[in-house]
Design a protein around this motif. Structure first.
Motif, PDB file in Angstrom:
ATOM      1  N   UNK A  17       0.841  -1.215   0.000  1.00  0.00           N
ATOM      2  CA  UNK A  17       0.000   0.000   0.000  1.00  0.00           C
ATOM      3  C   UNK A  17       0.870   1.257   0.000  1.00  0.00           C
ATOM      4  N   UNK A  18       1.931   1.263   0.798  1.00  0.00           N
ATOM      5  CA  UNK A  18       2.844   2.416   0.807  1.00  0.00           C
ATOM      6  C   UNK A  18       3.499   2.599  -0.562  1.00  0.00           C
ATOM      7  N   UNK A  23       3.844   5.461  -5.695  1.00  0.00           N
ATOM      8  CA  UNK A  23       4.002   5.074  -7.106  1.00  0.00           C
ATOM      9  C   UNK A  23       5.331   4.371  -7.359  1.00  0.00           C
ATOM     10  N   UNK A  24       5.661   3.443  -6.453  1.00  0.00           N
ATOM     11  CA  UNK A  24       6.870   2.633  -6.563  1.00  0.00           C
ATOM     12  C   UNK A  24       6.461   1.174  -6.744  1.00  0.00           C
ATOM     13  N   UNK A  97       8.257  11.488   5.152  1.00  0.00           N
ATOM     14  CA  UNK A  97       6.967  11.637   4.483  1.00  0.00           C
ATOM     15  C   UNK A  97       6.216  10.302   4.454  1.00  0.00           C
ATOM     16  N   UNK A  98       6.902   9.234   4.091  1.00  0.00           N
ATOM     17  CA  UNK A  98       6.238   7.937   3.998  1.00  0.00           C
ATOM     18  C   UNK A  98       5.777   7.453   5.367  1.00  0.00           C
ATOM     19  N   UNK A 112      -0.774   4.888  11.118  1.00  0.00           N
ATOM     20  CA  UNK A 112      -1.572   5.228   9.949  1.00  0.00           C
ATOM     21  C   UNK A 112      -0.801   6.079   8.975  1.00  0.00           C
ATOM     22  N   UNK A 113       0.409   5.733   8.718  1.00  0.00           N
ATOM     23  CA  UNK A 113       1.306   6.556   7.915  1.00  0.00           C
ATOM     24  C   UNK A 113       0.843   6.720   6.483  1.00  0.00           C
TER      25      UNK A 113
END
Length: 121
Positions: A17-18, A23-24, A97-98, A112-113
């Protein structure tokens, strides 16, 4: 350190999900299992005990057991505190940020990052 644990499949789903938010392309399941093993070798993660109550051996097998079937159901937890993670990642914008690293107060890493990361793009 102990704390909450989750399965390798749960970890990979959160990781995927991360990756999607950033977009990786995510690692394949086998590659992710090797990543978890490497993090365990570096004393960042720990593979918890088996159903028999014994610590898991190297690469997800019980001592004396061959193969690593059922890797996705292995339970894992952090071996370091979330505060240590926040300190190690402080100043690295991509990871802040992530992971939504909190630099004030407790210095913990938010569970909940992913949702917060998307809103900060």
């Amino acid at each position: 350190v102990g704390g909450a644990s989750c399965t390798l499949d749960d970890l990979r789903e959160s990781y995927a999900r991360l990756c999607a938010l950033e977009r990786l392309p995510p690692l394949a399941p086998g590659e992710f299992a090797h990543l978890a093993d490497t993090l365990a070798d570096q004393a960042l993660l720990v593979r918890l005990t088996s159903a028999a109550g014994r610590l898991m051996g190297c690469r997800g097998t019980l001592p004396g057991q061959r193969g690593a079937s059922g890797r996705g159901t292995e339970r894992w937890t952090l071996r370091v505190t979330p505060k240590d993670i926040a300190l190690a990642l402080k100043g690295i914008k991509f990871y802040e940020r992530i992971l939504d690293v909190k630099c004030s107060g407790s210095g913990g890493v938010s569970a909940g990052a992913g949702a917060n990361a998307a809103s900060k793009k």
